[in-house]
Design a protein around this motif. Structure first.
Motif, PDB file in Angstrom:
ATOM      1  N   GLU A 145       0.829  -1.213   0.000  1.00 41.16           N
ATOM      2  CA  GLU A 145       0.000   0.000   0.000  1.00 41.16           C
ATOM      3  C   GLU A 145       0.860   1.259   0.000  1.00 41.16           C
ATOM      4  O   GLU A 145       0.515   2.248  -0.639  1.00 41.16           O
ATOM      5  N   SER A 146       2.011   1.210   0.661  1.00 38.31           N
ATOM      6  CA  SER A 146       2.883   2.391   0.723  1.00 38.31           C
ATOM      7  C   SER A 146       3.517   2.724  -0.625  1.00 38.31           C
ATOM      8  O   SER A 146       3.928   3.866  -0.843  1.00 38.31           O
ATOM      9  N   VAL A 147       3.605   1.751  -1.532  1.00 43.99           N
ATOM     10  CA  VAL A 147       4.166   2.016  -2.860  1.00 43.99           C
ATOM     11  C   VAL A 147       3.075   2.237  -3.905  1.00 43.99           C
ATOM     12  O   VAL A 147       3.348   2.257  -5.103  1.00 43.99           O
ATOM     13  N   GLY A 148       1.847   2.404  -3.446  1.00 43.65           N
ATOM     14  CA  GLY A 148       0.752   2.768  -4.340  1.00 43.65           C
ATOM     15  C   GLY A 148      -0.061   1.620  -4.892  1.00 43.65           C
ATOM     16  O   GLY A 148      -0.942   1.836  -5.734  1.00 43.65           O
ATOM     17  N   MET A 149       0.203   0.405  -4.441  1.00 40.22           N
ATOM     18  CA  MET A 149      -0.585  -0.716  -4.943  1.00 40.22           C
ATOM     19  C   MET A 149      -1.945  -0.729  -4.250  1.00 40.22           C
ATOM     20  O   MET A 149      -2.055  -0.372  -3.082  1.00 40.22           O
ATOM     21  N   ARG A 150      -2.970  -1.116  -5.009  1.00 38.96           N
ATOM     22  CA  ARG A 150      -4.313  -1.138  -4.433  1.00 38.96           C
ATOM     23  C   ARG A 150      -4.840  -2.565  -4.401  1.00 38.96           C
ATOM     24  O   ARG A 150      -4.582  -3.360  -5.310  1.00 38.96           O
ATOM     25  N   LEU A 151      -5.567  -2.841  -3.351  1.00 40.69           N
ATOM     26  CA  LEU A 151      -6.132  -4.168  -3.145  1.00 40.69           C
ATOM     27  C   LEU A 151      -7.216  -4.441  -4.170  1.00 40.69           C
ATOM     28  O   LEU A 151      -8.145  -3.659  -4.340  1.00 40.69           O
ATOM     29  N   GLN A 152      -7.077  -5.566  -4.870  1.00 37.88           N
ATOM     30  CA  GLN A 152      -8.094  -6.011  -5.826  1.00 37.88           C
ATOM     31  C   GLN A 152      -9.078  -6.960  -5.166  1.00 37.88           C
ATOM     32  O   GLN A 152     -10.185  -7.112  -5.635  1.00 37.88           O
ATOM     33  N   GLY A 153      -8.642  -7.610  -4.116  1.00 34.98           N
ATOM     34  CA  GLY A 153      -9.520  -8.512  -3.391  1.00 34.98           C
ATOM     35  C   GLY A 153      -8.889  -9.859  -3.156  1.00 34.98           C
ATOM     36  O   GLY A 153      -7.784 -10.142  -3.616  1.00 34.98           O
ATOM     37  N   PRO A 154      -9.614 -10.694  -2.427  1.00 31.51           N
ATOM     38  CA  PRO A 154      -9.113 -12.042  -2.159  1.00 31.51           C
ATOM     39  C   PRO A 154      -9.312 -12.940  -3.374  1.00 31.51           C
ATOM     40  O   PRO A 154     -10.256 -12.775  -4.142  1.00 31.51           O
ATOM     41  N   ARG A 155      -8.391 -13.859  -3.548  1.00 29.66           N
ATOM     42  CA  ARG A 155      -8.482 -14.864  -4.617  1.00 29.66           C
ATOM     43  C   ARG A 155      -7.936 -16.171  -4.064  1.00 29.66           C
ATOM     44  O   ARG A 155      -7.053 -16.172  -3.208  1.00 29.66           O
ATOM     45  N   THR A 156      -8.445 -17.245  -4.581  1.00 28.70           N
ATOM     46  CA  THR A 156      -7.892 -18.548  -4.247  1.00 28.70           C
ATOM     47  C   THR A 156      -6.968 -18.947  -5.385  1.00 28.70           C
ATOM     48  O   THR A 156      -7.409 -19.069  -6.528  1.00 28.70           O
ATOM     49  N   LEU A 157      -5.696 -19.067  -5.068  1.00 22.43           N
ATOM     50  CA  LEU A 157      -4.684 -19.431  -6.053  1.00 22.43           C
ATOM     51  C   LEU A 157      -3.971 -20.677  -5.554  1.00 22.43           C
ATOM     52  O   LEU A 157      -3.422 -20.679  -4.454  1.00 22.43           O
ATOM     53  N   GLN A 158      -3.989 -21.711  -6.345  1.00 23.02           N
ATOM     54  CA  GLN A 158      -3.389 -23.002  -5.996  1.00 23.02           C
ATOM     55  C   GLN A 158      -3.858 -23.476  -4.620  1.00 23.02           C
ATOM     56  O   GLN A 158      -3.065 -23.925  -3.804  1.00 23.02           O
ATOM     57  N   GLY A 159      -5.165 -23.307  -4.375  1.00 25.06           N
ATOM     58  CA  GLY A 159      -5.762 -23.787  -3.139  1.00 25.06           C
ATOM     59  C   GLY A 159      -5.537 -22.922  -1.918  1.00 25.06           C
ATOM     60  O   GLY A 159      -5.949 -23.277  -0.820  1.00 25.06           O
ATOM     61  N   GLU A 160      -4.882 -21.775  -2.085  1.00 27.42           N
ATOM     62  CA  GLU A 160      -4.602 -20.899  -0.950  1.00 27.42           C
ATOM     63  C   GLU A 160      -5.327 -19.570  -1.127  1.00 27.42           C
ATOM     64  O   GLU A 160      -5.361 -19.004  -2.211  1.00 27.42           O
ATOM     65  N   SER A 161      -5.904 -19.079  -0.043  1.00 28.21           N
ATOM     66  CA  SER A 161      -6.581 -17.786  -0.083  1.00 28.21           C
ATOM     67  C   SER A 161      -5.538 -16.680   0.069  1.00 28.21           C
ATOM     68  O   SER A 161      -4.845 -16.597   1.083  1.00 28.21           O
ATOM     69  N   LEU A 162      -5.412 -15.861  -0.974  1.00 31.42           N
ATOM     70  CA  LEU A 162      -4.432 -14.783  -0.994  1.00 31.42           C
ATOM     71  C   LEU A 162      -5.112 -13.476  -1.361  1.00 31.42           C
ATOM     72  O   LEU A 162      -6.174 -13.466  -1.985  1.00 31.42           O
ATOM     73  N   LEU A 163      -4.480 -12.368  -0.995  1.00 34.57           N
ATOM     74  CA  LEU A 163      -4.942 -11.055  -1.423  1.00 34.57           C
ATOM     75  C   LEU A 163      -4.124 -10.650  -2.643  1.00 34.57           C
ATOM     76  O   LEU A 163      -2.911 -10.827  -2.670  1.00 34.57           O
ATOM     77  N   VAL A 164      -4.799 -10.098  -3.639  1.00 29.48           N
ATOM     78  CA  VAL A 164      -4.137  -9.649  -4.857  1.00 29.48           C
ATOM     79  C   VAL A 164      -4.153  -8.129  -4.884  1.00 29.48           C
ATOM     80  O   VAL A 164      -5.200  -7.494  -4.700  1.00 29.48           O
ATOM     81  N   TYR A 165      -2.978  -7.550  -5.090  1.00 31.47           N
ATOM     82  CA  TYR A 165      -2.808  -6.103  -5.232  1.00 31.47           C
ATOM     83  C   TYR A 165      -2.409  -5.809  -6.666  1.00 31.47           C
ATOM     84  O   TYR A 165      -1.864  -6.667  -7.354  1.00 31.47           O
ATOM     85  N   GLU A 166      -2.622  -4.553  -7.080  1.00 33.01           N
ATOM     86  CA  GLU A 166      -2.309  -4.163  -8.451  1.00 33.01           C
ATOM     87  C   GLU A 166      -1.910  -2.691  -8.502  1.00 33.01           C
ATOM     88  O   GLU A 166      -2.375  -1.870  -7.717  1.00 33.01           O
ATOM     89  N   ILE A 167      -1.051  -2.379  -9.445  1.00 33.89           N
ATOM     90  CA  ILE A 167      -0.741  -0.998  -9.804  1.00 33.89           C
ATOM     91  C   ILE A 167      -0.452  -0.991 -11.304  1.00 33.89           C
ATOM     92  O   ILE A 167       0.130  -1.941 -11.829  1.00 33.89           O
ATOM     93  N   ASN A 168      -0.891   0.041 -11.994  1.00 32.48           N
ATOM     94  CA  ASN A 168      -0.573   0.125 -13.418  1.00 32.48           C
ATOM     95  C   ASN A 168       0.379   1.283 -13.653  1.00 32.48           C
ATOM     96  O   ASN A 168       0.635   2.102 -12.772  1.00 32.48           O
ATOM     97  N   ARG A 169       0.911   1.322 -14.842  1.00 36.25           N
ATOM     98  CA  ARG A 169       1.930   2.307 -15.213  1.00 36.25           C
ATOM     99  C   ARG A 169       1.473   3.736 -14.942  1.00 36.25           C
ATOM    100  O   ARG A 169       2.202   4.527 -14.354  1.00 36.25           O
TER     101      ARG A 169
END
Length: 181
Positions: A145-169
């Motif tokens: 969050e301090s580098v400007g990434m924003r939370l996209q939400g929780p996702r299940t990836l390879q059976g694990e619940s993870l939070l996905v963040y994103e930032i675009n150019r």
């Protein structure tokens, strides 16, 4: 890949090498790494060398980026790693970082992450960068969050619940390259 990787007055980013195996062995077996990231099954120096050769070093050749060593300028010790990882399960490269316990809490992850985003959106010309983090890893979430990434939400990836963040150019350059460093 840029010829010269960036740094600060305290550290430089550099490509990982097979002779970083002792660092990799220590990091990959750190209890926090095992809990928040994964158990890579690396238990000795030969396995650590293979991990570096088949992971980050192969990634430099294949994608022009990878995880880079965060090397302290004063004594050459490797404090951690930070960089970009291309995973098949994600639609864009993701920002990753991990530091040995002695180097945590000093702001190195935030500064290194910002430098990696500068590379991603500058010389590498990537349109966006993702990051994945375990729900309970609040320190890592604060870094993202301090580098400007924003939370996209929780996702299940390879059976694990993870939070996905994103930032675009565009978002990155609105905040300004190197901001927060």
């Amino acid at each position: 890949m840029p010829q010269t990787l960036p740094g600060t007055d305290r550290f430089r980013l550099r490509e990982l090498r097979e002779d970083d195996a002792a660092f990799a062995l220590a990091l990959l077996n750190d209890p926090d790494f095992l809990h928040h990231i994964a158990d890579r099954g690396v238990r000795d120096l030969d396995q650590a060398s293979a991990y570096l050769r088949e992971g980050p070093i192969a990634s430099y050749a294949r994608y022009g980026f990878g995880l880079w060593a965060v090397e302290m300028k004063d004594d050459g010790r490797v404090a951690g790693l930070c960089g970009l990882v291309r995973r098949e399960l994600l639609p864009a490269p993701d920002l990753g970082y991990a530091f040995l316990p002695a180097w945590r809490g000093q702001g190195l992850a935030r500064v290194a992450a910002r430098l990696c985003l500068d590379l991603a959106f500058g010389p590498l010309a990537l349109p966006r960068v993702l990051a994945i983090v375990t729900v309970g890893n609040t320190a890592s979430r604060r870094v993202l969050e301090s580098v400007g990434m924003r939370l996209q939400g929780p996702r299940t990836l390879q059976g694990e619940s993870l939070l996905v963040y994103e930032i675009n150019r565009d978002e990155h350059f609105t905040a300004g390259p190197g901001s927060g460093s």
